[in-house]
Design an enzyme around this catalytic site. Structure first.
Site, PDB file in Angstrom:
ATOM      1  N   GLU A  69      -5.497 -20.791 -26.951  1.00 33.57           N
ATOM      2  CA  GLU A  69      -4.961 -21.135 -28.266  1.00 33.57           C
ATOM      3  C   GLU A  69      -5.516 -20.262 -29.380  1.00 33.57           C
ATOM      4  OE1 GLU A  69      -6.050 -23.488 -26.120  1.00 33.57           O
ATOM      5  OE2 GLU A  69      -4.361 -24.837 -25.780  1.00 33.57           O
ATOM      6  N   HIS A 138      -6.009 -36.781 -27.038  1.00 32.85           N
ATOM      7  CA  HIS A 138      -4.576 -36.479 -27.086  1.00 32.85           C
ATOM      8  C   HIS A 138      -3.813 -37.445 -27.992  1.00 32.85           C
ATOM      9  CE1 HIS A 138      -5.487 -34.224 -23.384  1.00 32.85           C
ATOM     10  NE2 HIS A 138      -4.305 -33.661 -23.457  1.00 32.85           N
TER      11      HIS A 138
END
Ligand SMILES: Cc1ncc(C[n+]2csc(CCOP(=O)(O)OP(=O)(O)O)c2C)c(N)n1
Ligand SMILES: [Mg+2]
Lengths: 339, 331
Positions: A69, A138
Site C-alpha cells: 500500500e 477491519h
C-alpha cells in the site's frame, strides 16, 4: 426512476468518468483479480466486486497491485501530480496504518508546501465501518483522522444517489479526496439517474425537515437517524436530519441554520467519540450557536473501544436508532434541556 | 542462498513424529470442519482456512519451546494449533463466545495466546514481521535463548514491513526466523504476477542472511530447514528466511468462488502432494510408525473437534460489560 445499489452506483460513476476522461485510472489489490492466475480474468473486481467489469471495458487502465500500500497509494499521489487522475483503492481504511505517510505527508501537503503550484487530483476509495463481524482491524470508522488533515477532502456518501454524484465530483476535483464507502451500504438500493451528474462538496443534504431537534448524521448513520425520526414523529417530536456528505469541506452554515431554528443538536457518528466528527460538530455548534441552544449538544457514537468481533458486542458497539431516539428525546424534553 | 546443514540435525523421535502428525491432523480436521460449519451461516465474519499448509506450521513449531514466540497471519488457525493454543478455546473464539481465547473480541483473524508464545493471528498483511524483530530484540537484551518466528504469505512478502524487518533483523543480528508460506496466491492474485517469478527466498541475499526454498507439503523438508534456522538463531547466528512452496485447499476466505484457479488444480494437489498422506506414507514405509497408530490419532482428533464445535455452539455470549473492558491496563 431507475433503482440500483450503492455498489453499482460507484461502479457506474467510475465507468462514466473513465469513459469521459482517458487520464482516469483505477488500481488496487484484486481490483480486477486473477492476475497471473490460470483461471478467469477480472475474477474479483475488488474484494467486494465494486470495480467488476472495468478491467475489460478499459484495457490498460485497471491495474492490480502487489500488497504494497505504501508504494501504490504513493504512486497515486505521484501520478496525480504528473498527468493522471488515479482512483486508488485502500481496501479497508484500517490499512491506512501501512501507508499513511504517502497520504498525509505527501499528497495532502503538496499544494500548500509548494506554494500553490501542485495539483493532486487523486481519489482513495476505502471501506469503513462495523457490522460484518470483521473485528478490530477491519471495522473502524477512521474518517475523523483524515478530516483532521488540511489538504485532504473527505466524502462519505449515505445513499446510492450521493455515492455516484460524490464519486464523479471526487474524480473531477483537483485535490486529494478520501472516499469512504460503508461496507454495509453496498447492497442498499436507491434511485440513481443513468446520466452523469455531480454532488458538490461542502453542501449538506437536508434529509428530513423538522423544528424540534437537528440531527447531523454521517454515512450509514443517516438511515438510522431517519428511523429514529420516524419513531419520534409518532410522539410529536419533529427531527431535522442533515447529512453533511463531505466532512471536509464541511457545510457549517447549513448546520448552524438548522440549529438556529431547532435550538437542539444531536450528532450521530459511527467513529470513536474522542476527537471525532461528533465532537467536532458539537464544538462548532457550541461555539457558533450558543445563544440559540436550548440544550447541550449530544453525541451518539461508538464507545471508546476498538470494534469487537462477537456479534453481540458489535451490535452494542454501533449506534442504533434507539440510541439516537433516546438522545433526541433527552435534548428535547429530558434533563439536558434548558427550560 | 545456503543449503541446510543436515549433519548437525537430530532425527525426530517417534514421540515427536506422532506429536507432529497429531498437530497436522488437528489442523486439517479443524479447518475441514470450519469449512462445513461456515456454510451453515453460524460462524460470523471472515474465516481463512489453512488446510493444505499444515506441514509448515507443524514442521516449524516442532522446534519451538513454549516461551519462543511466533507471529501469525490472517490464515492463523494452523499456527495457533501448532504453537499449543487450546483447540476448544480457539473454536469458541471463532464462534464469538465469552470463553473464547480472546473472550470473543478478536475472532478467527485475531486468535492469540501470549502464554503460549502466540502473538496473534493478524488482520493486517505484513503486521507480524516487525513484532518478531521486537521479540528477537527482547530475547537478545534479556540474554535468553528465545527465538521469534514470523509467518508471512507470498503476498505479505511484498509489504514494506516485511522487507524492513528482514533488514532490521539482519542489522541487529536478531534471533528471528522469517517463514514465507508461498501458496501461489494472495487473495485472487497469483504469485507469478506479484513477485515477477523469482523465489522469495532470494530476497534473503539482499539482506545478507541465509535463505532456502523448501517443499511446504513435505513435513520433513520443513522440519529440517526450520531446525537449522532456529538453531542458528538460538546460538546467536542471526536471522534466516525460509520460503515454503505450498498450496491452499480452500478459497482465500470462505465464500470465495475461486474462478481464478485452474479446473482440478486443488484436486490434483490433494491427490499428489497432500502433507498428511506424504507423512503417513513415509513413516509407515520406513517402519517407524504403524498405520494403526496414526488411525488412532485420527480418531481422537475427530472426537476432539466434534466436542470443540459442540461446546462452542452451546457456549455463552459475552455480556454487555465486556464491550468496555480491556481497552487499557489502567486509565
Ligand atoms: C495491509 C493489508 N492489506 C491488504 C489486506 C487484505 N488482504 C487480506 S489477506 C490478503 C492476501 C494475503 O496473501 P498472502 O500474504 O499470500 O497470504 P495467504 O492469504 O495466501 O495465506 C489481502 C490482500 C490486509 N488484510 N492488510
Ligand atoms: Mg498466499
Amino acid at each position: 426512476m431507475r433503482r440500483i445499489t450503492f455498489m453499482q452506483a460507484i461502479n457506474e460513476a467510475l465507468a462514466q468518468e473513465m469513459e469521459r476522461d482517458p487520464t482516469v485510472v483505477v488500481f488496487g489489490e484484486d481490483n480486477a483479480g486473477g492476475a497471473g492466475a490460470p483461471g478467469e480474468d477480472d475474477a474479483w473486481g475488488g474484494v467486494m466486486g465494486v470495480t467488476k467489469g472495468l478491467y475489460h471495458s478499459f484495457p490498460g487502465r485497471v491495474l492490480d497491485t502487489p500488497i504494497s500500500e505504501s508504494a501504490f497509494i504513493g504512486a497515486a499521489a505521484g501520478a496525480a501530480c504528473s498527468g493522471l487522475r488515479p482512483v486508488a483503492e485502500l481496501m479497508f481504511v484500517d490499512f491506512m496504518g501501512v501507508c499513511f505517510d504517502q497520504i498525509f505527508n505527501q499528497a495532502a501537503k503538496f499544494r500548500y508546501m509548494f506554494g500553490g503550484k501542485a495539483r493532486t487530483p487523486m481519489v482513495i476509495r476505502t471501506m469503513y465501518g462495523a457490522g460484518i463481524r470483521a473485528a478490530g482491524q477491519h471495522s473502524q470508522s477512521l474518517y475523523p483522522i483524515f478530516t483532521h488533515i488540511p489538504g485532504l477532502k473527505v466524502a462519505i456518501p449515505s445513499s446510492p444517489y450521493d455515492a455516484k454524484g460524490l464519486m464523479i465530483q471526487a474524480i473531477r476535483d483537483d485535490d486529494p479526496v478520501i472516499f469512504f464507502e460503508n461496507k454495509v451500504l453496498y447492497a442498499v438500493e436507491g434511485e440513481v439517474p443513468e446520466e452523469s451528474y455531480t454532488v458538490p462538496f461542502g453542501e449538506a443534504n437536508f434529509v428530513r425537515e423538522g423544528d424540534d431537534v437537528t440531527i447531523v448524521a454521517i454515512g450509514r448513520m443517516v438511515s438510522f437517524a431517519e428511523q429514529a425520526a420516524e419513531e419520534l414523529a409518532g410522539d410529536g417530536i419533529e427531527c431535522e436530519i442533515l447529512d453533511p456528505r463531505t466532512t471536509s469541506p464541511l457545510d457549517e452554515e447549513s448546520i448552524y441554520e438548522s440549529v438556529e431554528n431547532t435550538g437542539r443538536l444531536v450528532v450521530v457518528d459511527e467513529s470513536n467519540p474522542r476527537c471525532s466528527l461528533a465532537s467536532d460538530i458539537a464544538a462548532l455548534v457550541a461555539q457558533n450557536c450558543f445563544e440559540d441552544l436550548k440544550a447541550a449538544p449530544k453525541m451518539v457514537t461508538a464507545p471508546h473501544t476498538p470494534p469487537p468481533f462477537s456479534p453481540t458486542l458489535e451490535d452494542a458497539y454501533v449506534p442504533d436508532p434507539e440510541r439516537i431516539a433516546a438522545a433526541a428525546r433527552e435534548v428535547v424534553e429530558g434533563a439536558g434541556a434548558r427550560a | 542462498m545456503t543449503t541446510v546443514d543436515t549433519a548437525r540435525l537430530r532425527e525426530p523421535s517417534k514421540e515427536e513424529l506422532l506429536e507432529s502428525y497429531r498437530v497436522m491432523r488437528t489442523i486439517r480436521e479443524f479447518e475441514d470442519r470450519l469449512h462445513v460449519e461456515f456454510a451453515t451461516g453460524e460462524i460470523p465474519g471472515f474465516v481463512h482456512l489453512y488446510a493444505g499448509e499444515e506441514a509448515i506450521a507443524a514442521g516449524v513449531c516442532a522446534h519451538l519451546n513454549e516461551d519462543d514466540y511466533i507471529a501469525s497471519t490472517h490464515r492463523g488457525h494452523g499456527h495457533c494449533i501448532a504453537k499449543g493454543c487450546d483447540v476448544k478455546a480457539m473454536m469458541k473464539e471463532i464462534y464469538g463466545k465469552k470463553d473464547g481465547l480472546c473472550h470473543g473480541k478478536g475472532g478467527s483473524m485475531h486468535i492469540a495466546d501470549l502464554d503460549k508464545g502466540m502473538l496473534g493471528a493478524n488482520g493486517i498483511v505484513g503486521g507480524g514481521p516487525p513484532l518478531v524483530c521486537g521479540v528477537g530484540l527482547s530475547a537478545k537484551v534479556r540474554g535468553t535463548k528465545q527465538v521469534g518466528v514470523a509467518f508471512t504469505g507470498d503476498g505479505g512478502s511484498n509489504q514494506g514491513t516485511f522487507l524492513e524487518s528482514l533488514n532490521l533483523a539482519a542489522v541487529w543480528n536478531l534471533p528471528c526466523v522469517f517463514v514465507v508460506e508461498n501458496n501461489g496466491y494472495a487473495e485472487s492474485t497469483s504469485t507469478n504476477f506479484s513477485t515477477r517469478g523469482i523465489d522469495i527466498a532470494k530476497r534473503a541475499d539482499g539482506f545478507g542472511m541465509p535463505g532456502v526454498v523448501v517443499d511446504g507439503h513435505d513435513f520433513f523438508a520443513v522440519y529440517e530447514a526450520a531446525g537449522e534456522a532456529i538453531r542458528r538463531a538460538r546460538e546467536g547466528g542471526g536471522p534466516s528466511l525460509i520460503e515454503c512452496k505450498v498450496n491452499r485447499y480452500y478459497g482465500h476466505f470462505e465464500g470465495d468462488a475461486q474462478t481464478y484457479r485452474a479446473p482440478n488444480e486443488v484436486e490434483n494437489i490433494r491427490r499428489e502432494r497432500d502433507c498428511l498422506d506424504m507423512f503417513a506414507r513415509r513413516v509407515t514405509d520406513a517402519g517407524l510408525i504403524e498405520r494403526s497408530e496414526l488411525e488412532q490419532i485420527d480418531e481422537e482428533v475427530r472426537a476432539l473437534i466434534d466436542e470443540a464445535v459442540e461446546e462452542a455452539k452451546a457456549a455463552p455470549e459475552p455480556g454487555q460489560a465486556d464491550l468496555l473492558s480491556d481497552v487499557y491496563v489502567s486509565y
